[in-house]
Write an enzyme that holds these catalytic residues in place. Structure first.
Site, mmCIF file in Angstrom:
data_model
loop_
_atom_site.group_PDB
_atom_site.id
_atom_site.type_symbol
_atom_site.label_atom_id
_atom_site.label_comp_id
_atom_site.label_asym_id
_atom_site.label_seq_id
_atom_site.Cartn_x
_atom_site.Cartn_y
_atom_site.Cartn_z
ATOM 1 N N LYS A 100 0.866 -1.179 0.000
ATOM 2 C CA LYS A 100 0.000 0.000 0.000
ATOM 3 C C LYS A 100 0.906 1.235 0.000
ATOM 4 C CE LYS A 100 -3.968 1.876 2.499
ATOM 5 N NZ LYS A 100 -4.703 1.933 3.747
ATOM 6 N N GLY A 130 -9.800 -3.434 1.704
ATOM 7 C CA GLY A 130 -9.537 -2.056 2.125
ATOM 8 C C GLY A 130 -8.287 -1.466 1.492
ATOM 9 N N VAL A 131 -7.256 -2.279 1.310
ATOM 10 C CA VAL A 131 -6.010 -1.760 0.753
ATOM 11 C C VAL A 131 -6.238 -1.302 -0.690
ATOM 12 C CG1 VAL A 131 -3.671 -2.398 0.043
ATOM 13 C CG2 VAL A 131 -4.525 -3.087 2.294
ATOM 14 N N ASP A 134 -8.434 1.878 -0.892
ATOM 15 C CA ASP A 134 -7.747 3.111 -0.461
ATOM 16 C C ASP A 134 -6.769 3.604 -1.530
ATOM 17 O OD1 ASP A 134 -9.064 3.248 1.923
ATOM 18 O OD2 ASP A 134 -7.295 3.025 3.194
ATOM 19 N N LYS A 167 -12.352 8.431 3.106
ATOM 20 C CA LYS A 167 -10.892 8.525 3.112
ATOM 21 C C LYS A 167 -10.217 7.633 2.081
ATOM 22 C CE LYS A 167 -10.340 8.360 7.821
ATOM 23 N NZ LYS A 167 -9.648 8.599 9.081
ATOM 24 N N THR A 197 -15.740 -16.552 -0.495
ATOM 25 C CA THR A 197 -14.371 -17.010 -0.782
ATOM 26 C C THR A 197 -13.334 -16.417 0.175
ATOM 27 O OG1 THR A 197 -14.182 -15.216 -2.412
ATOM 28 C CG2 THR A 197 -14.785 -17.398 -3.258
ATOM 29 N N HIS A 275 -8.170 2.513 17.426
ATOM 30 C CA HIS A 275 -7.156 3.062 16.509
ATOM 31 C C HIS A 275 -6.266 4.069 17.234
ATOM 32 C CE1 HIS A 275 -10.272 1.438 13.901
ATOM 33 N NE2 HIS A 275 -9.429 1.459 12.901
ATOM 34 N N HIS A 291 -5.121 -5.727 9.968
ATOM 35 C CA HIS A 291 -5.632 -4.460 10.496
ATOM 36 C C HIS A 291 -6.683 -4.687 11.595
ATOM 37 C CE1 HIS A 291 -6.770 -0.297 10.677
ATOM 38 N NE2 HIS A 291 -8.023 -0.583 10.377
HETATM 39 N N1 LIG Z 1 -10.707 4.344 3.912
HETATM 40 C C1 LIG Z 1 -11.186 3.957 5.057
HETATM 41 O O1 LIG Z 1 -12.085 4.591 5.619
HETATM 42 C C2 LIG Z 1 -10.667 2.702 5.698
HETATM 43 C C3 LIG Z 1 -11.370 2.130 6.767
HETATM 44 C C4 LIG Z 1 -10.893 0.947 7.315
HETATM 45 C C5 LIG Z 1 -9.731 0.366 6.836
HETATM 46 N N2 LIG Z 1 -9.075 0.968 5.805
HETATM 47 C C6 LIG Z 1 -7.840 0.375 5.289
HETATM 48 O O2 LIG Z 1 -8.105 -0.949 4.873
HETATM 49 C C7 LIG Z 1 -6.917 -1.695 4.951
HETATM 50 C C8 LIG Z 1 -7.222 -3.079 5.472
HETATM 51 O O3 LIG Z 1 -8.151 -3.675 4.605
HETATM 52 P P1 LIG Z 1 -8.257 -5.248 4.431
HETATM 53 O O4 LIG Z 1 -8.178 -5.873 5.755
HETATM 54 O O5 LIG Z 1 -9.420 -5.483 3.584
HETATM 55 O O6 LIG Z 1 -6.895 -5.624 3.712
HETATM 56 P P2 LIG Z 1 -6.626 -6.154 2.227
HETATM 57 O O7 LIG Z 1 -7.174 -5.226 1.233
HETATM 58 O O8 LIG Z 1 -5.152 -6.457 2.187
HETATM 59 O O9 LIG Z 1 -7.445 -7.511 2.154
HETATM 60 C C9 LIG Z 1 -7.134 -8.591 2.984
HETATM 61 C C10 LIG Z 1 -7.066 -9.883 2.191
HETATM 62 O O10 LIG Z 1 -8.373 -10.225 1.751
HETATM 63 C C11 LIG Z 1 -8.263 -10.762 0.440
HETATM 64 N N3 LIG Z 1 -9.576 -10.715 -0.206
HETATM 65 C C12 LIG Z 1 -10.324 -9.630 -0.484
HETATM 66 N N4 LIG Z 1 -11.490 -10.006 -1.012
HETATM 67 C C13 LIG Z 1 -11.492 -11.358 -1.085
HETATM 68 C C14 LIG Z 1 -12.429 -12.325 -1.541
HETATM 69 N N5 LIG Z 1 -13.647 -11.992 -1.987
HETATM 70 N N6 LIG Z 1 -12.083 -13.643 -1.466
HETATM 71 C C15 LIG Z 1 -10.878 -13.991 -0.965
HETATM 72 N N7 LIG Z 1 -9.967 -13.125 -0.516
HETATM 73 C C16 LIG Z 1 -10.269 -11.821 -0.569
HETATM 74 C C17 LIG Z 1 -7.201 -9.888 -0.184
HETATM 75 O O11 LIG Z 1 -6.627 -10.473 -1.327
HETATM 76 C C18 LIG Z 1 -6.195 -9.795 0.948
HETATM 77 O O12 LIG Z 1 -5.331 -10.901 0.922
HETATM 78 C C19 LIG Z 1 -5.956 -0.913 5.817
HETATM 79 O O13 LIG Z 1 -4.904 -0.457 5.017
HETATM 80 C C20 LIG Z 1 -6.791 0.243 6.339
HETATM 81 O O14 LIG Z 1 -6.020 1.424 6.466
HETATM 82 C C21 LIG Z 1 -9.518 2.093 5.240
#
Ligand SMILES: NC(=O)c1ccc[n+]([C@@H]2O[C@H](COP(=O)([O-])OP(=O)(O)OC[C@H]3O[C@@H](n4cnc5c(N)ncnc54)[C@H](O)[C@@H]3O)[C@@H](O)[C@H]2O)c1
Length: 389
Positions: A100, A130-131, A134, A167, A197, A275, A291
């Site tokens: 990210k 989320g990654v 963002d 955000k 999945t 947080h 996270h």
């Molecule tokens: N913008 C905002 O308001 C906000 C709010 C909360 C978190 N975030 C951000 O989100 C991030 C964390 O997000 P995360 O936990 O989703 O991480 P991520 O995006 O890395 O996803 C986690 C894992 O889920 C897998 N995945 C996603 N969809 C899938 C599916 N349908 N089937 C199988 N696997 C799937 C991805 O490949 C990855 O390995 C942090 O960087 C955080 O800062 C942003």
């Protein structure tokens, strides 16, 4: 211009008098969060619409997608866009917290340029967790100072949290989301069938953020997790009833907190619960902690702090820990037992919160208050309690 600044400019003659202009405008914000099951079913036309109206022909779309999600949904995605004769370009990106970064934003910007995207009528579609959302949101905001984009969250954390607010951001110099913007999408389409999945650990990761809402502002939501947490995990939120209710209550809670304070003018934010210590710890523990797991550890630690202050009784503290176990969330971690590091993390958060702790602590299940006077000794004591638990 603030009224306390006095500007003295020499005035030579009446014709040559210096003038000041003050520009005042406001930006209306309106975006939608829409439940839409089976987004890639051919008859579901949601992804083809633009601001609620059918797109002009020919329809062109650039899709930025998490590489892993693409490998799982490649076929339905292509079938869908082919069936609707959409000129499609897909950019799959490798996704993880260390990825990210600014480089990922640049990669999307290059692709936007290569696709020669129209500035208004061809929203970028972002599909992933989320990654991915963002990073893509930041790229959409920067390209030509802002093009529309659509969020399609595919895991639980993105569905209930990263899709709801305004955000965008990426990590920078080892700090979480150190660069970013507020840039809401046109719409976020929530399709919980993607969760089929998602692996168990990632479901629990999302439950960390849901638990946060339950604990600080929605007792009923907390009780749903307490009662049905195990089934929610094992059934991956599929089926009607409680799973939908839990997702809806979590999003409702988030929206209630974010909408009146979208630009974070007010720095006392209930959604910051979980947080306060976790941002620094999560980055130190990468890639070990997810996270939502780091958030959960912060919830546990903050609950102990609240207990020490007599804000939370021992029965409620036990319920918090038991529910975390049901949700398969970690309740302790070596880094959360290091008072000096925790204090450093809080000091970093104080900067983010403009000089005050503004620390949300639960005052019972479903309510919280903010505090500015948590001491190193309290942190030391809570760290040792967490270690014992
Ligand atoms: N913008 C905002 O308001 C906000 C709010 C909360 C978190 N975030 C951000 O989100 C991030 C964390 O997000 P995360 O936990 O989703 O991480 P991520 O995006 O890395 O996803 C986690 C894992 O889920 C897998 N995945 C996603 N969809 C899938 C599916 N349908 N089937 C199988 N696997 C799937 C991805 O490949 C990855 O390995 C942090 O960087 C955080 O800062 C942003």
């Amino acid at each position: 211009m603030p009224s306390y600044i006095k500007i003295n400019q020499p005035q030579t003659s009446q014709e040559n008098k210096a003038r000041n202009w003050s520009v005042n405008t406001s930006l209306g914000v309106n975006y939608k969060i829409v439940e839409s099951k089976d987004l890639f079913a051919i008859e579901n036309r949601n992804l083809l619409f633009l601001d609620g109206k059918p797109s002009k022909l020919p329809i062109r779309r650039l899709v930025v997608i998490d590489e892993k999600v693409y490998s799982l949904y490649r076929e339905p995605i292509h079938e869908y866009f082919d069936a609707h004769a959409v000129e499609l370009r897909i950019l799959p990106l490798p996704i993880s917290e260390p990825e990210k970064n600014w480089g990922a934003v640049e990669r999307i910007l290059e692709e936007l340029d290569a696709f020669k995207i129209l500035r208004r009528d061809e929203p970028l579609i972002a599909i992933g967790g989320g990654v991915l959302l963002d990073i893509a949101g930041l790229a959409a905001n920067l390209y030509r100072r802002g093009i529309p984009y659509i969020r399609v969250p595919t895991n639980l954390l993105a569905l209930v949290d990263a899709s709801v607010g305004a955000k965008t951001g990426v990590n920078f110099q080892g700090y979480r989301n150190r660069i970013g913007t507020y840039y809401p999408p046109l719409v976020a389409f929530l399709d919980k069938t993607f969760l089929r999945t998602v692996d168990t650990r990632q479901i629990c990761n999302g439950l960390g953020e849901i638990l946060k809402i339950g604990l600080v502002k929605d007792r009923e939501l907390f009780e749903l997790l307490e009662k049905h947490g195990d089934l929610l995990v094992t059934k991956r939120f599929q089926g009607p009833g409680v799973p939908d209710l839990v997702i809806q209550r979590a999003i409702q809670g988030m929206v209630e907190e974010l909408e009146p304070n979208l630009w974070e003018k007010q720095l006392e934010r209930l959604v910051d619960f979980g947080h306060s210590f976790s941002p620094v710890i999560e980055m130190r523990a990468l890639p070990e902690l997810l996270h939502g797991e780091a958030v959960a550890l912060d919830l546990a630690f903050s609950s102990v702090l609240a207990f020490q202050r007599g804000l939370l009784n021992s029965l409620d503290l036990d319920r918090v820990f038991k529910t975390m176990k049901i949700l398969r969330l970690p309740t302790t971690h070596p880094l959360f037992c290091k008072p000096a590091l925790l204090y450093e993390a809080l000091e970093e958060t104080v900067k983010h919160r403009n000089g005050l702790q503004r620390l949300p602590l639960p005052t019972g299940i479903g309510s919280a208050r903010f505090f500015n006077d948590v001491t190193f000794e309290e942190i030391e004591m809570a760290a040792s309690t967490l270690k014992q638990r």
